[in-house]
Design an enzyme around this catalytic site. Structure first.
Site, PDB file in Angstrom:
ATOM      1  N   MET A 105       0.836  -1.204   0.000  1.00 49.17           N
ATOM      2  CA  MET A 105       0.000   0.000   0.000  1.00 49.17           C
ATOM      3  C   MET A 105       0.865   1.247   0.000  1.00 49.17           C
ATOM      4  O   MET A 105       0.536   2.241  -0.647  1.00 49.17           O
ATOM      5  CB  MET A 105      -0.938  -0.002   1.215  1.00 49.17           C
ATOM      6  N   GLU A 161      10.462   3.580   6.966  1.00 48.61           N
ATOM      7  CA  GLU A 161      10.317   2.127   6.982  1.00 48.61           C
ATOM      8  C   GLU A 161      10.848   1.610   8.319  1.00 48.61           C
ATOM      9  O   GLU A 161      11.499   2.340   9.071  1.00 48.61           O
ATOM     10  CB  GLU A 161      11.084   1.498   5.818  1.00 48.61           C
ATOM     11  N   ARG A 162      10.557   0.345   8.608  1.00 50.73           N
ATOM     12  CA  ARG A 162      11.040  -0.254   9.861  1.00 50.73           C
ATOM     13  C   ARG A 162      12.561  -0.363   9.805  1.00 50.73           C
ATOM     14  O   ARG A 162      13.140  -0.422   8.715  1.00 50.73           O
ATOM     15  CB  ARG A 162      10.409  -1.626  10.064  1.00 50.73           C
ATOM     16  N   ALA A 168      -9.856   3.904   9.083  1.00 47.50           N
ATOM     17  CA  ALA A 168     -10.786   3.263   8.142  1.00 47.50           C
ATOM     18  C   ALA A 168     -10.231   1.916   7.698  1.00 47.50           C
ATOM     19  O   ALA A 168      -9.203   1.854   7.019  1.00 47.50           O
ATOM     20  CB  ALA A 168     -11.015   4.159   6.935  1.00 47.50           C
ATOM     21  N   HIS A 220     -13.867 -13.754  -3.927  1.00 47.88           N
ATOM     22  CA  HIS A 220     -12.471 -13.331  -3.809  1.00 47.88           C
ATOM     23  C   HIS A 220     -11.555 -14.345  -4.486  1.00 47.88           C
ATOM     24  O   HIS A 220     -11.964 -15.473  -4.766  1.00 47.88           O
ATOM     25  CB  HIS A 220     -12.071 -13.164  -2.334  1.00 47.88           C
ATOM     26  N   HIS A 221     -10.310 -13.934  -4.658  1.00 46.17           N
ATOM     27  CA  HIS A 221      -9.259 -14.784  -5.261  1.00 46.17           C
ATOM     28  C   HIS A 221      -9.072 -16.088  -4.484  1.00 46.17           C
ATOM     29  O   HIS A 221      -9.449 -16.198  -3.322  1.00 46.17           O
ATOM     30  CB  HIS A 221      -7.944 -14.002  -5.297  1.00 46.17           C
ATOM     31  N   LYS A 276      -7.522 -16.389  -0.731  1.00 44.78           N
ATOM     32  CA  LYS A 276      -8.130 -15.807   0.486  1.00 44.78           C
ATOM     33  C   LYS A 276      -8.466 -16.915   1.479  1.00 44.78           C
ATOM     34  O   LYS A 276      -9.025 -17.939   1.104  1.00 44.78           O
ATOM     35  CB  LYS A 276      -9.382 -15.007   0.109  1.00 44.78           C
ATOM     36  N   GLY A 288     -14.400  -9.815   5.611  1.00 42.78           N
ATOM     37  CA  GLY A 288     -14.716  -8.784   6.608  1.00 42.78           C
ATOM     38  C   GLY A 288     -15.647  -7.735   6.032  1.00 42.78           C
ATOM     39  O   GLY A 288     -16.528  -7.220   6.734  1.00 42.78           O
TER      40      GLY A 288
HETATM   41  P1  NAD Z   1       2.813  -4.654   3.622  1.00 41.34           P
HETATM   42  O1  NAD Z   1       3.332  -5.701   4.547  1.00 41.34           O
HETATM   43  O2  NAD Z   1       3.072  -4.779   2.182  1.00 41.34           O
HETATM   44  O3  NAD Z   1       3.346  -3.196   4.105  1.00 41.34           O
HETATM   45  C1  NAD Z   1       3.557  -2.808   5.438  1.00 41.34           C
HETATM   46  C2  NAD Z   1       4.842  -2.006   5.483  1.00 41.34           C
HETATM   47  O4  NAD Z   1       4.996  -1.423   6.768  1.00 41.34           O
HETATM   48  C3  NAD Z   1       6.103  -2.887   5.243  1.00 41.34           C
HETATM   49  O5  NAD Z   1       6.887  -2.314   4.231  1.00 41.34           O
HETATM   50  C4  NAD Z   1       6.798  -2.857   6.581  1.00 41.34           C
HETATM   51  O6  NAD Z   1       8.206  -2.960   6.505  1.00 41.34           O
HETATM   52  C5  NAD Z   1       6.363  -1.499   7.107  1.00 41.34           C
HETATM   53  N1  NAD Z   1       6.573  -1.333   8.540  1.00 41.34           N
HETATM   54  C6  NAD Z   1       6.406  -2.252   9.530  1.00 41.34           C
HETATM   55  N2  NAD Z   1       6.735  -1.701  10.722  1.00 41.34           N
HETATM   56  C7  NAD Z   1       7.079  -0.423  10.482  1.00 41.34           C
HETATM   57  C8  NAD Z   1       7.508   0.662  11.302  1.00 41.34           C
HETATM   58  N3  NAD Z   1       7.631   0.530  12.612  1.00 41.34           N
HETATM   59  N4  NAD Z   1       7.786   1.845  10.718  1.00 41.34           N
HETATM   60  C9  NAD Z   1       7.668   2.007   9.364  1.00 41.34           C
HETATM   61  N5  NAD Z   1       7.276   1.009   8.541  1.00 41.34           N
HETATM   62  C10 NAD Z   1       6.976  -0.178   9.095  1.00 41.34           C
HETATM   63  O7  NAD Z   1       1.250  -4.596   3.903  1.00 41.34           O
HETATM   64  P2  NAD Z   1       0.110  -3.855   3.059  1.00 41.34           P
HETATM   65  O8  NAD Z   1      -0.557  -4.812   2.155  1.00 41.34           O
HETATM   66  O9  NAD Z   1       0.650  -2.586   2.490  1.00 41.34           O
HETATM   67  O10 NAD Z   1      -0.964  -3.548   4.209  1.00 41.34           O
HETATM   68  C11 NAD Z   1      -0.612  -2.799   5.340  1.00 41.34           C
HETATM   69  C12 NAD Z   1      -1.806  -2.668   6.270  1.00 41.34           C
HETATM   70  O11 NAD Z   1      -2.856  -1.985   5.607  1.00 41.34           O
HETATM   71  C13 NAD Z   1      -2.423  -4.002   6.709  1.00 41.34           C
HETATM   72  O12 NAD Z   1      -2.875  -3.873   8.044  1.00 41.34           O
HETATM   73  C14 NAD Z   1      -3.596  -4.188   5.766  1.00 41.34           C
HETATM   74  O13 NAD Z   1      -4.607  -5.013   6.292  1.00 41.34           O
HETATM   75  C15 NAD Z   1      -4.057  -2.765   5.644  1.00 41.34           C
HETATM   76  N6  NAD Z   1      -4.827  -2.469   4.453  1.00 41.34           N
HETATM   77  C16 NAD Z   1      -5.882  -1.636   4.627  1.00 41.34           C
HETATM   78  C17 NAD Z   1      -6.627  -1.227   3.561  1.00 41.34           C
HETATM   79  C18 NAD Z   1      -7.727  -0.232   3.774  1.00 41.34           C
HETATM   80  O14 NAD Z   1      -8.487   0.079   2.848  1.00 41.34           O
HETATM   81  N7  NAD Z   1      -7.855   0.330   4.974  1.00 41.34           N
HETATM   82  C19 NAD Z   1      -6.327  -1.682   2.266  1.00 41.34           C
HETATM   83  C20 NAD Z   1      -5.241  -2.542   2.113  1.00 41.34           C
HETATM   84  C21 NAD Z   1      -4.491  -2.920   3.218  1.00 41.34           C
END
Ligand code: NAD
Length: 339
Positions: free
Chosen positions: A74, A95-96, A183, A216-217, A220, A226
């Site tokens: 994302m 990033e982490r 959200a 879904h794909h 899943k 959800g």
């Molecule tokens: P992802 O694992 O691809 O990305 C998460 C990123 O956060 C990683 O790059 C990771 O290294 C980084 N990270 C972890 N700890 C960190 C820190 N302390 N500081 C900075 N960066 C850190 O996951 P994703 O698919 O991008 O999804 C991320 C979250 O968003 C999940 O909880 C997912 O469920 C949620 N999500 C929400 C929606 C929405 O519409 N609200 C849509 C898609 C995904």
């Protein structure tokens, strides 16, 4: 003193050239600078007691936005969209610790032109610099970021999902000092669909059966999704019911006739379907079907960008996509004024 009302847009979006000019100015300065005009100053020591609530206002130009977790699925998509969004200047990304993305140019990371800003592992600096920070990381990281938002007054847009009750309470506390948009599904269409489904369920009498179908794909692992459950909750709310009491999660074998008033779910799996949801209202002789189809993760990033522009300069509080989209449910007002 803040004279603007909450809910009112705080910024007039800058034109794209203005945003680009702002971006250039920021690229020449280290991430610690708080504005484009003032040189960096060491902050004065904070007096004892709770820090004053600061309502951050964007400067008269673009909204300064930071992305935590900027190398995630994302995060990268969001960066790309934010870089091209009018009225927004991307001022940094984190990033982490230990991530291979650290030190990379955030523009290049997003597949765009280099911005001259490197991915950092220092979120506190990012919060000092940003009007709004967007967070798609994980619940533990998001709680730390919410505390930083509370300290700096930056707005925080949270897309991360999976918070437990304690973590949600931490978010509520942080939202007393900073505007936070939370959200679990940022897609504008799904949020709109929930609202529509609630209204339709309220209008139609209980002779109309409600069924929810999702696809879904093939990878899943949970069912129903959800989002399907959230749609079921919206329908149950419209009928003044608790979904837990009336949901029918599956049917198999000699299940007998449909029970009046239940809300049924069916889950299909296959291919690479990102997410399809249909809510069916069925009566004798006619049927209403309301469908949403997700084509890509871009729809979540688009919702996040909209939230960023909405949240900039808002008063502290916990907001949802309903607030962002402007269809918050009106609560009945107390008839006697409170002192
Ligand atoms: P992802 O694992 O691809 O990305 C998460 C990123 O956060 C990683 O790059 C990771 O290294 C980084 N990270 C972890 N700890 C960190 C820190 N302390 N500081 C900075 N960066 C850190 O996951 P994703 O698919 O991008 O999804 C991320 C979250 O968003 C999940 O909880 C997912 O469920 C949620 N999500 C929400 C929606 C929405 O519409 N609200 C849509 C898609 C995904």
């Amino acid at each position: 003193m803040n004279t603007k009302k909450a809910g009112k847009p705080a910024v007039k979006p800058a034109t794209k050239p203005a945003a680009k000019a702002g971006a250039k100015a920021l690229q020449k300065k280290p991430i610690g600078l708080k504005s484009q005009e003032k040189p960096a100053e060491k902050p004065a020591p904070r007096p004892a007691g709770p820090a004053p609530v600061r309502v951050k206002r964007p400067s008269n130009g673009a909204v300064k936005v930071g992305v935590v977790g900027c190398a995630g699925r994302m995060g990268q998509m969001l960066l790309k969209m934010l870089i091209n969004a009018p009225g927004i200047v991307v001022v940094g990304g984190t990033e982490r610790k230990g991530s291979i993305a650290l030190g990379q140019d955030i523009g290049a990371l997003a597949g765009a032109d280099p911005l001259g800003i490197s991915v950092s592992d220092d979120p506190s600096m990012l919060f000092e610099t940003s009007d709004v920070v967007v967070d798609f990381t994980n619940p533990t990281a998001t709680i730390q970021h919410a505390q930083m938002a509370a300290r700096t007054g930056s707005a925080l847009v949270i897309g991360t999902t999976g918070f437990d009750n304690d973590q949600l309470n931490s978010l509520y506390r942080a939202a007393q000092r900073a505007p936070i948009v939370l959200a679990a599904n940022m897609s504008l269409g799904i949020n709109l669909l929930q609202q529509v489904v609630e209204e339709v369920a309220r209008i139609l009498d209980p002779d109309w059966d409600i069924e929810i179908v999702e696809m879904h794909h093939r990878a899943k692992i949970d069912a129903p999704s959800g989002t399907a459950l959230a749609l079921g909750e919206a329908a149950a709310r419209g009928r003044g019911q608790n979904l837990r009491r009336i949901s029918r999660r599956s049917r198999d074998g000699q299940v007998g006739p449909r029970i009046k008033g239940e809300i049924g779910f069916a889950a299909l799996r296959g291919g690479d379907v990102v997410g399809d949801h249909t809510v069916i209202f069925a009566a004798d002789g006619e049927r209403v079907e309301i469908t949403h189809r997700a084509g890509s993760r871009e729809i979540f990033a688009r919702g996040a960008v909209k939230s960023v522009l909405w949240a900039a300069g808002k008063k502290p509080g916990l907001y949802s996509m309903r607030d962002v989209l402007g269809f918050s449910v009106q609560r009945p007002q107390a008839s006697t004024p409170t002192p």
